[in-house]
Motif scaffolding. Structure first.
Motif, PDB file in Angstrom:
ATOM      1  N   ASN A  74       0.801  -1.235   0.000  1.00  0.00           N
ATOM      2  CA  ASN A  74       0.000   0.000   0.000  1.00  0.00           C
ATOM      3  C   ASN A  74       0.831   1.280   0.000  1.00  0.00           C
ATOM      4  O   ASN A  74       0.307   2.348  -0.289  1.00  0.00           O
ATOM      5  CB  ASN A  74      -0.915   0.015   1.238  1.00  0.00           C
ATOM      6  CG  ASN A  74      -1.997  -1.042   1.163  1.00  0.00           C
ATOM      7  OD1 ASN A  74      -2.503  -1.331   0.083  1.00  0.00           O
ATOM      8  ND2 ASN A  74      -2.371  -1.623   2.298  1.00  0.00           N
ATOM      9  N   GLY A  89      -1.873  -4.711  -1.303  1.00  0.00           N
ATOM     10  CA  GLY A  89      -2.403  -4.897   0.047  1.00  0.00           C
ATOM     11  C   GLY A  89      -1.422  -4.586   1.137  1.00  0.00           C
ATOM     12  O   GLY A  89      -0.333  -4.035   0.898  1.00  0.00           O
ATOM     13  N   ASP A  90      -1.817  -4.937   2.375  1.00  0.00           N
ATOM     14  CA  ASP A  90      -0.916  -4.776   3.523  1.00  0.00           C
ATOM     15  C   ASP A  90      -0.029  -6.023   3.607  1.00  0.00           C
ATOM     16  O   ASP A  90      -0.156  -6.941   2.783  1.00  0.00           O
ATOM     17  CB  ASP A  90      -1.704  -4.495   4.813  1.00  0.00           C
ATOM     18  CG  ASP A  90      -2.592  -5.650   5.266  1.00  0.00           C
ATOM     19  OD1 ASP A  90      -2.509  -6.748   4.674  1.00  0.00           O
ATOM     20  OD2 ASP A  90      -3.378  -5.462   6.207  1.00  0.00           O
ATOM     21  N   GLN A  93      -2.042  -9.389   3.710  1.00  0.00           N
ATOM     22  CA  GLN A  93      -2.692  -9.730   2.431  1.00  0.00           C
ATOM     23  C   GLN A  93      -1.659 -10.173   1.408  1.00  0.00           C
ATOM     24  O   GLN A  93      -1.868 -11.132   0.678  1.00  0.00           O
ATOM     25  CB  GLN A  93      -3.472  -8.518   1.902  1.00  0.00           C
ATOM     26  CG  GLN A  93      -4.706  -8.225   2.727  1.00  0.00           C
ATOM     27  CD  GLN A  93      -5.292  -6.862   2.395  1.00  0.00           C
ATOM     28  OE1 GLN A  93      -4.570  -5.910   2.117  1.00  0.00           O
ATOM     29  NE2 GLN A  93      -6.609  -6.770   2.424  1.00  0.00           N
ATOM     30  N   THR A 264      -2.312  -0.960   7.385  1.00  0.00           N
ATOM     31  CA  THR A 264      -2.529  -0.055   6.243  1.00  0.00           C
ATOM     32  C   THR A 264      -3.854  -0.389   5.542  1.00  0.00           C
ATOM     33  O   THR A 264      -4.619   0.518   5.195  1.00  0.00           O
ATOM     34  CB  THR A 264      -1.351  -0.147   5.250  1.00  0.00           C
ATOM     35  OG1 THR A 264      -1.124  -1.510   4.901  1.00  0.00           O
ATOM     36  CG2 THR A 264      -0.085   0.445   5.837  1.00  0.00           C
ATOM     37  N   SER A 265      -4.160  -1.673   5.384  1.00  0.00           N
ATOM     38  CA  SER A 265      -5.423  -2.027   4.710  1.00  0.00           C
ATOM     39  C   SER A 265      -6.631  -1.728   5.588  1.00  0.00           C
ATOM     40  O   SER A 265      -7.699  -1.366   5.077  1.00  0.00           O
ATOM     41  CB  SER A 265      -5.431  -3.492   4.291  1.00  0.00           C
ATOM     42  OG  SER A 265      -4.552  -3.657   3.209  1.00  0.00           O
ATOM     43  N   LYS A 269      -9.743   0.595   4.530  1.00  0.00           N
ATOM     44  CA  LYS A 269     -11.136   0.141   4.669  1.00  0.00           C
ATOM     45  C   LYS A 269     -11.926   1.148   5.504  1.00  0.00           C
ATOM     46  O   LYS A 269     -13.080   1.455   5.195  1.00  0.00           O
ATOM     47  CB  LYS A 269     -11.150  -1.251   5.316  1.00  0.00           C
ATOM     48  CG  LYS A 269     -12.535  -1.857   5.365  1.00  0.00           C
ATOM     49  CD  LYS A 269     -12.502  -3.280   5.877  1.00  0.00           C
ATOM     50  CE  LYS A 269     -13.886  -3.903   5.961  1.00  0.00           C
ATOM     51  NZ  LYS A 269     -14.952  -3.111   6.490  1.00  0.00           N
TER      52      LYS A 269
END
Ligand code: 13P
Ligand code: SF4
Length: 349
Positions: A74, A89-90, A93, A264-265, A269
């Motif tokens: 990210n 993704g983070d 992920q 981070t994800s 979100k």
């Protein structure tokens, strides 16, 4: 591996590769790359597109030719994140997705420990990183020898290691964790005490939420440790109504001044779900740029800090890394077996 149609020579520079592939900016290329440009038009001025477009086109052709996929964290810049990456993704992920990749080559746009994690989960594949300078202050704060010493000083206490570490450190650990599952992993043990390495601030933030005693190390993220509660308070005063969301690598004092904290994800979100009018993301700068594209009604206010390691990756060295198949991640198989177990235990949990 599928035989490439291109006559790929080793060791060319990015401009030489473009030349070899017969790719140069023209007005027609704007039409050809319009879909990619639309994804980043809020953050990349049109006047700069002639610089990015030829590299994006070349990388996307080469990926297909070489049966490669690009994983991007990210924190990568928008032209990488939105225009050439396949999986985003983070850390958690990316690790999960890396395990399911079917391509022959994985090119990691992120830092070295992330590429090592991908390699651990794909020992039979070629894993490339465009820049060997892409380190991490947390990963560099601790060695395998340190973990062995800490274990000796604290016998029979489980060791939970943040993924921001080398394969050698992971190999000395019972299990890994990321910022999105640290508390869950710590609580999964019966032991009343847990050794949590190496991020001191993440450890302190976990310690606030668990009944277990946390034994910490002195590692810090050089990007997140810079944020202070005073500047967050000042921003709240100067930006009425602003929502403040912070990464848990920030100090507990910074988190105490924030409305939400998460990986981070999880931060991304939160913005998508809550659509705040104004938000301050207390983390690396590219995050706001990347998500502003999909959240046009949210106003992103600063401050943010740049991660110098993440920022060593760019379109030129991605192209060179693919073409020259350079900066391959190699891990000693003896270390890899143990390190992989620690990563897999986390993924299974
Ligand atoms: P995430 O797992 O939240 O993406 O964090 C990785 C990282 O390096 C943050 O600095
Ligand atoms: Fe490491 Fe911090 Fe950069 Fe993340 S932001 S890669 S933790 S130095």
């Amino acid at each position: 591996m599928k035989k490439p149609k291109l006559n790929i020579h080793q060791n060319l520079s990015a401009p030489e590769i473009l030349n070899e592939m017969n790719i140069a900016w023209s007005k027609g290329m704007f039409r050809e790359t319009k879909d990619e440009y639309n994804k980043v038009s809020r953050v990349i001025p049109e006047i700069e597109w002639p610089f990015f477009a030829p590299y994006i086109k070349a990388i996307n052709i080469l990926k297909k030719e070489m049966n490669a996929v690009i994983l991007a964290h990210n924190y990568q810049t928008p032209e990488i994140f939105h225009c050439v990456s396949d999986i985003r993704g983070d850390s958690l992920q990316l690790a999960k997705e890396a395990g399911a990749v079917e391509a022959d080559i994985i090119l990691q746009c992120g830092v070295h420990f992330m590429a090592e994690t991908s390699k651990l989960l794909n020992m039979d594949k070629t894993v490339l990183i465009p820049s060997m300078e892409a380190g991490c202050s947390l990963a560099e704060s601790i060695t395998g020898e340190d973990v062995r010493r800490i274990r000796k000083e604290n016998p029979n206490i489980p060791v939970v290691t943040y993924v921001n570490t080398s394969a050698e450190v992971k190999a000395e650990s019972d299990i890994c964790c990321t910022s999105s599952n640290a508390l869950e992993i710590v609580n999964s043990f019966d032991s009343k005490e847990i050794i949590f390495l190496p991020d001191e601030y993440l450890a302190m933030n976990v310690a606030k939420e668990t009944k277990k005693k946390i034994i910490m190390w002195k590692g810090r993220c050089e990007v997140h440790e810079e944020f202070t509660p005073e500047e967050i308070i000042e921003f709240r005063e100067n930006e009425p109504g602003v929502k403040i969301i912070a990464h848990p690598e920030c100090s507990p004092d910074v988190l105490a001044e924030s409305d939400f904290s998460g990986s981070t994800s999880a931060m991304i979100k939160w913005v998508k779900d809550n659509q705040p009018k104004k938000v301050l993301m207390v983390t690396e700068c590219s995050m706001s740029d990347n998500i502003s594209v999909e959240n046009p009604n949210v106003n992103f206010v600063r401050p943010c800090n740049l991660c110098p390691h993440m920022k060593t990756i760019n379109l030129e060295n991605i192209l060179e890394s693919l073409w020259n198949k350079e900066h391959e991640i190699i891990i000693d198989p003896k270390i890899a077996i143990k390190a992989k177990q620690a990563v897999n235990r986390m993924i299974e949990l």
